[in-house]
Design an enzyme around this catalytic site. Structure first.
Site, PDB file in Angstrom:
ATOM      1  N   CYS A   1      24.808 -21.424 -15.265  1.00  0.00           N
ATOM      2  CA  CYS A   1      26.096 -20.710 -15.013  1.00  0.00           C
ATOM      3  C   CYS A   1      26.862 -21.465 -13.696  1.00  0.00           C
ATOM      4  O   CYS A   1      27.229 -22.487 -14.234  1.00  0.00           O
ATOM      5  CB  CYS A   1      25.685 -19.098 -14.632  1.00  0.00           C
ATOM      6  SG  CYS A   1      27.354 -18.112 -14.497  1.00  0.00           S
TER       7      CYS A   1
ATOM      8  N   HIS B   1      22.810 -17.038 -18.795  1.00  0.00           N
ATOM      9  CA  HIS B   1      21.445 -16.757 -17.796  1.00  0.00           C
ATOM     10  C   HIS B   1      20.053 -16.689 -18.634  1.00  0.00           C
ATOM     11  O   HIS B   1      19.942 -15.719 -19.191  1.00  0.00           O
ATOM     12  CB  HIS B   1      21.569 -15.383 -17.101  1.00  0.00           C
ATOM     13  CG  HIS B   1      22.687 -15.825 -16.104  1.00  0.00           C
ATOM     14  ND1 HIS B   1      22.579 -16.258 -14.770  1.00  0.00           N
ATOM     15  CD2 HIS B   1      24.076 -15.565 -16.005  1.00  0.00           C
ATOM     16  CE1 HIS B   1      23.510 -16.257 -14.075  1.00  0.00           C
ATOM     17  NE2 HIS B   1      24.541 -15.703 -14.814  1.00  0.00           N
TER      18      HIS B   1
ATOM     19  N   GLU C   1      17.302 -16.678 -17.631  1.00  0.00           N
ATOM     20  CA  GLU C   1      16.131 -16.090 -16.851  1.00  0.00           C
ATOM     21  C   GLU C   1      16.204 -14.460 -17.046  1.00  0.00           C
ATOM     22  O   GLU C   1      15.499 -13.943 -16.597  1.00  0.00           O
ATOM     23  CB  GLU C   1      16.386 -16.252 -15.288  1.00  0.00           C
ATOM     24  CG  GLU C   1      17.730 -15.917 -14.559  1.00  0.00           C
ATOM     25  CD  GLU C   1      18.890 -16.617 -14.699  1.00  0.00           C
ATOM     26  OE1 GLU C   1      19.707 -16.352 -14.042  1.00  0.00           O
ATOM     27  OE2 GLU C   1      18.897 -17.502 -15.533  1.00  0.00           O
TER      28      GLU C   1
END
Length: 511
Positions: A79, A169, A171
Site C-alpha cells: 500500500c 493489503h 496481510e
C-alpha cells in the site's frame, strides 16, 4: 543464526498483521519504525515496507532509501510502501476519485513466482485514497482490479535484488490468498528456510539465557498466567533453581486458584514461593470504589510485597518478566514518532533501587506463539490455554468496594460459569470469559420468601488478539443452566444477566 525479515512501519493499523503472516510461515521477523537505523547483516533476508495513514504526496511524507535497500536485499512494499516506492523511483501517484476501501477482485496479468498457487482472480482488501497511475521505467504491472490499473508491480531490472509492490493489503484476513502471496515473497524471493519453530526458539533461548545469566540468580513475579509461566519455565530450563519465583495471593484471584497454580508450578519443577497476602490487600482496598484507584492500590501493594520478599534473598542480579512483543513494539504516530511500552501488570514500576537487570525471554513473541512455546516446553495444556485474566483480578470485576465477602460471592459464581464452559466444550471457543458482581440488589422470590440480593453479569467474548471482540453467542440452554446453578448455589445472588456488548464500543472488562 536465525534468519530475519525486517518490517519498516509507517504507522499502518495492519503492521502487526504483516508480522503475524511472516511468523506463521515459520520465519522470524521484527517491526521497527521506518526512521530507525538498522544494520544489514547476513541474517537479514528481506525488507517489507508497511502501509501508512500518510499520503505519499504530503509535504512531509515519510521516505526510506529504497534503492539502497534493493542493492542489498529483496524488498516488498505494501500500500503506502508500494506508492512511496513507485514515486521515489520516478512513477506517479495521484489522488483517487474516491477512497477505495474493502474487498476487490484482483486479476493476475503476468505470471510470476510471487503468485505461485494463487488463483487467476483473487479477492484482496483495499484501503487507500491514492493510486499509482504511472510506473517508473523498468517496472511492469503484475495485477489489476476493476478500479485500479496497478494492483501489483515488480521491478524488471535484474541488476538489483527483487522489488515488488502491492496496492492491496495481503496481510488482512479478507485478502483470501494474501498469506500465500506473502509466503511466496519470503520463500521464493528471499529464500528463507522456514526453520523458526517453537522447538528451535526454545533451544536458542535457553542457550542465550545460560550465557547471559551465567552463575547468577534471578527473581521473578509469577501471576499464574500464560506469559509469566512460560517465561519462568524457559529461565528455569537454563538455570534451574537459581530462578526464584514469587506468587502472591492478592485476595482477588479466582476460586482455589492460588493452590492450583502453586501445584502446577511444582509439577513443572519451578522454584516458586507462595505468599498469602489476602488480608493486606483487603485492608488496603477498603472504601476504594474507583477502578483506577483500585488498580493503583493493588499495583503499589504488590510491589511492596515483592520487594519485601526480594530483600530476604542474597545475590539476586536479574529480574525476570513475561513481557511479550505487542507490549514493546515501537509505534509510529501520524503526528510523529512515538514509543509506547506497556509495563507488565505485575512488576511494572518496580523501584530502581533494586538495581536488577531485566530478563525478558518472550519479548519478541506474540501471544499465540507464547502458547506454542509453552506446549513445546511441556507445560500442561490447561495452564497454556487459560483465558487472559486481568492483573488486578476480580477487584475490577467487583463494581464498587472490594470486600472478602464480595470476593467470595464472585469467586463461587465465576467458578460455576468457567467450569460450565469447560464441561460443555465451550471454553476453548471463547477468547475470554468472566463474571462481574454488580453493585445492584434486586428483588427475587425463592420458595415463599422474598429476597433482596446481588446481580451478576456473565461476560464471554470471541476475539483473535483482544484488540476487537464480539460477544460470544453461547447457547440459550447453556446460559439458562448456568443462571439456575448460580442462583441455586450461591446465596446472596438472585439474578444473572448476560452482556451482549462488542468491543468497540464497549471494553471486554467492565472496569
Amino acid at each position: 543464526m536465525t534468519e530475519k525479515i525486517l518490517i519498516l512501519d509507517f504507522g499502518s493499523q495492519y503492521t502487526q498483521l504483516i508480522a503475524r503472516a511472516v511468523r506463521e510461515a515459520n520465519i522470524y521477523c521484527e517491526i521497527i519504525p521506518y526512521h530507525k537505523a538498522f544494520t544489514i547483516d547476513p541474517t537479514l533476508k528481506g525488507i517489507i515496507l508497511s502501509g501508512s495513514p500518510f499520503s505519499v504526496n504530503d509535504e512531509k511524507a515519510p521516505e526510506v532509501p529504497v534503492l539502497s535497500y534493493i542493492s542489498q536485499l529483496p524488498v516488498l512494499g505494501i500500500c503506502y510502501g508500494a506508492q512511496m516506492t513507485a514515486k521515489l523511483l520516478g512513477g506517479r501517484v495521484d489522488k483517487s476519485n474516491k477512497r477505495e476501501y474493502g474487498r476487490a477482485s484482483m486479476e493476475i496479468k503476468q505470471d510470476d513466482v510471487i503468485f505461485n498457487e494463487i488463483s487467476p482472480k483473487s479477492q484482496v482488501w483495499m484501503s487507500h485514497s491514492d493510486s499509482i497511475t504511472a510506473l517508473p521505467e523498468g517496472f511492469s504491472v503484475l495485477a489489476t482490479t476493476e478500479s485500479i490499473p496497478v494492483a501489483a508491480f515488480k521491478k524488471d531490472d535484474s541488476a538489483t535484488h527483487a522489488l515488488y509492490g502491492f496496492q492491496f493489503h495481503p496481510e488482512v484476513y479478507h485478502s483470501t490468498e494474501g498469506k500465500q502471496i506473502i509466503k511466496n515473497f519470503l520463500v521464493e524471493i528471499c529464500k528463507c528456510s522456514q526453520n523458526w519453530t517453537p522447538d528451535s526458539f526454545v533451544d536458542e533461548t535457553v542457550a542465550r539465557l545460560k550465557a547471559e545469566i551465567g552463575d547468577k540468580q534471578v527473581i521473578m513475579a509469577l501471576s499464574g498466567g500464560v506469559d509469566s509461566t512460560v517465561a519462568a519455565t524457559l529461565i528455569a530450563k537454563a538455570i534451574g533453581t537459581r530462578l526464584h519465583g514469587i506468587f502472591v495471593d492478592n485476595g482477588v484471584l479466582r476460586k482455589d486458584e492460588y493452590q492450583q497454580v502453586l501445584d502446577t508450578y511444582k509439577t513443572i519443577g519451578l522454584n516458586v514461593k507462595g505468599i498469602d497476602a489476602k488480608q493486606l490487600f483487603y485492608d488496603a482496598l477498603k472504601d476504594q470504589t474507583d477502578p483506577e484507584a483500585k488498580r493503583k492500590v493493588i499495583g503499589k501493594l504488590f510491589i511492596d510485597v515483592f520487594q519485601e520478599e526480594s530483600l530476604k534473598m542474597d545475590n539476586i542480579s536479574f529480574l525476570g518478566q513475561g513481557t511479550i512483543y505487542p507490549d514493546v513494539i515501537e509505534s509510529v504516530s501520524v503526528h510523529g514518532p512515538s514509543q509506547t511500552i506497556k509495563s507488565h501488570h505485575n512488576v511494572g514500576g518496580l523501584p530502581d533501587t533494586m538495581h536488577l537487570s531485566l530478563i525478558e525471554p518472550l519479548r519478541y513473541l506474540f501471544k499465540d506463539e507464547v502458547r506454542k512455546v509453552g506446549l513445546a516446553l511441556g507445560i500442561p495444556a490447561d495452564m497454556i490455554n487459560r483465558h487472559p485474566f486481568p492483573g488486578p483480578g476480580l477487584a475490577i470485576r467487583i463494581l464498587g468496594e472490594v470486600t472478602a465477602e464480595r470476593v467470595d460471592l464472585l469467586q463461587r459464581a465465576d467458578a460455576i460459569f468457567i467450569n460450565g464452559l469447560k464441561s460443555s466444550g465451550l471454553y476453548t471457543k471463547v477468547w475470554q470469559a468472566g463474571t462481574i458482581l454488580l453493585p445492584v440488589k434486586t428483588v427475587g422470590v425463592m420458595g415463599d420468601e422474598r429476597t433482596y440480593e446481588f446481580t451478576v453479569a456473565l461476560r464471554a467474548v470471541t476475539s483473535v488478539d483482544g484488540m476487537t471482540a464480539d460477544w460470544a453467542h453461547l447457547p440459550y440452554e447453556f446460559l439458562a443452566d448456568i443462571s439456575n446453578a448460580i442462583i441455586n448455589n450461591v446465596k446472596g445472588i438472585n439474578r444473572v444477566v448476560y452482556d451482549i456488548s462488542s468491543k468497540p464500543p464497549a471494553t471486554i472488562e467492565w472496569e
